[in-house]
Design a protein around this motif. Structure first.
Motif, short mmCIF file in Angstrom:
data_model
loop_
_atom_site.label_atom_id
_atom_site.label_comp_id
_atom_site.label_asym_id
_atom_site.label_seq_id
_atom_site.Cartn_x
_atom_site.Cartn_y
_atom_site.Cartn_z
N PHE A 221 0.82 -1.21 0.00
CA PHE A 221 0.00 0.00 0.00
C PHE A 221 0.86 1.27 0.00
O PHE A 221 0.70 2.16 -0.85
CB PHE A 221 -0.93 -0.03 1.21
CG PHE A 221 -1.99 1.04 1.23
CD1 PHE A 221 -2.26 1.82 0.11
CD2 PHE A 221 -2.75 1.26 2.38
CE1 PHE A 221 -3.25 2.80 0.13
CE2 PHE A 221 -3.74 2.23 2.41
CZ PHE A 221 -3.98 3.01 1.29
N LEU A 222 1.80 1.36 0.92
CA LEU A 222 2.62 2.56 1.06
C LEU A 222 3.46 2.84 -0.19
O LEU A 222 3.41 3.97 -0.72
CB LEU A 222 3.52 2.45 2.29
CG LEU A 222 4.54 3.58 2.50
CD1 LEU A 222 3.83 4.93 2.62
CD2 LEU A 222 5.39 3.31 3.74
N PRO A 223 4.24 1.89 -0.71
CA PRO A 223 5.05 2.22 -1.90
C PRO A 223 4.24 2.57 -3.14
O PRO A 223 4.63 3.45 -3.91
CB PRO A 223 5.89 0.95 -2.12
CG PRO A 223 5.22 -0.12 -1.36
CD PRO A 223 4.54 0.53 -0.21
N ILE A 224 3.08 1.94 -3.32
CA ILE A 224 2.27 2.26 -4.50
C ILE A 224 1.61 3.62 -4.31
O ILE A 224 1.51 4.42 -5.26
CB ILE A 224 1.23 1.17 -4.77
CG1 ILE A 224 1.93 -0.13 -5.18
CG2 ILE A 224 0.26 1.60 -5.86
CD1 ILE A 224 1.00 -1.28 -5.47
N ALA A 225 1.16 3.93 -3.09
CA ALA A 225 0.58 5.25 -2.83
C ALA A 225 1.61 6.35 -3.07
O ALA A 225 1.30 7.40 -3.64
CB ALA A 225 0.06 5.31 -1.39
N LYS A 226 2.85 6.11 -2.64
CA LYS A 226 3.91 7.09 -2.87
C LYS A 226 4.17 7.28 -4.37
O LYS A 226 4.42 8.39 -4.83
CB LYS A 226 5.19 6.65 -2.16
CG LYS A 226 5.15 6.83 -0.66
CD LYS A 226 6.37 6.25 0.02
CE LYS A 226 7.62 7.00 -0.36
NZ LYS A 226 8.81 6.51 0.39
#
Length: 237
Positions: A221-226
């Motif tokens: 979730f975090l890397p794709i959101a970034k």
């Protein structure tokens, strides 16, 4: 077994059976993480390994066809120079065998990772909270996982960096705080909480990312959101 060394093919013993054991163990670990929809850091590392493998394959082909030859003598009958092969055939054959074994397995792993990435990206909704200010190079983004009572807030800064004598944008971020979501404290109130926590940004840009399914926070979730935030900020820069 941990991550695979960047120079896993060329370092230590150049032996097909040994390298086969290394790559199979590594890919099994990657596959276990992919089965849990955990993309990073495995996906990025696998991309780098595959690129290195293809580069080494091309170098090996070039070495085999364009190697330097040492003059061995003269064939007076056919009036031509005779050269000897200075390439270590045994070593080169081991290398080719390792590459031929590893390339399709890594390609298959990349295909799996890409499928998970595409699925995750399609199930992440992006929005913003409140009005966006003109200045968006720093602010916050919020991760709101599926069916969660907590939202995780990160502070970001978009800045120019020098890379290979060219100026490119880099996105830095760090965890800021966790917002507990309740009926009386909905996600829309995050911006007020952030202004109170950090008056230096009286009207910050606050981007919201929500998932429509369960995704691992740190690994997916975090890397794709970034990545989505980076694309959004670049389009507005």
């Amino acid at each position: 077994m941990g991550t695979l060394s960047e120079n896993w093919i060329t370092e230590d013993l150049m032996d097909f059976e040994y390298k086969k054991y290394l790559v199979l163990g590594y890919l099994q670990q990657v596959n276990d993480h992919f089965n849990e929809q955990k993309l990073y850091p495995d996906f990025a590392e696998l991309i780098a390994h595959y690129k290195n493998l293809i580069r080494l394959k091309n170098n090996a082909i070039g070495l085999e066809t364009n190697f330097r030859k040492k003059l061995k003598g003269i064939d007076y009958e056919d009036l031509k120079l005779v050269y000897e092969n200075t390439v270590n055939d045994e070593l080169l054959n081991e290398l080719k065998q390792i590459i031929e074994f590893s390339e399709p397995l890594m390609a298959e792993g990349l295909q799996t990772g890409r499928s998970i990435f595409d699925f995750a990206e399609q199930h992440i909704l992006s929005d913003h909270i409140g009005l966006l200010p003109l200045y968006k190079q720093e602010g916050y983004f919020v991760l709101y996982p599926f069916q969660s009572t907590h939202a995780y807030i990160y502070r970001y800064r978009l800045s120019k960096i020098n890379l290979l004598q060219e100026q490119v944008y880099g996105l830095n971020s760090n965890y800021f705080l966790t917002h507990t979501v309740t009926f009386s404290n909905p996600i829309d109130r995050v911006k007020y909480e952030l202004i109170e926590a950090n008056p230096e940004l009286p009207n910050p840009a606050v981007y919201l990312f929500k998932t429509k399914t369960h995704l691992p926070n740190e690994e997916t979730f975090l890397p794709i959101a970034k990545r989505l935030l980076y694309k959004e900020l670049l389009s507005a820069a």
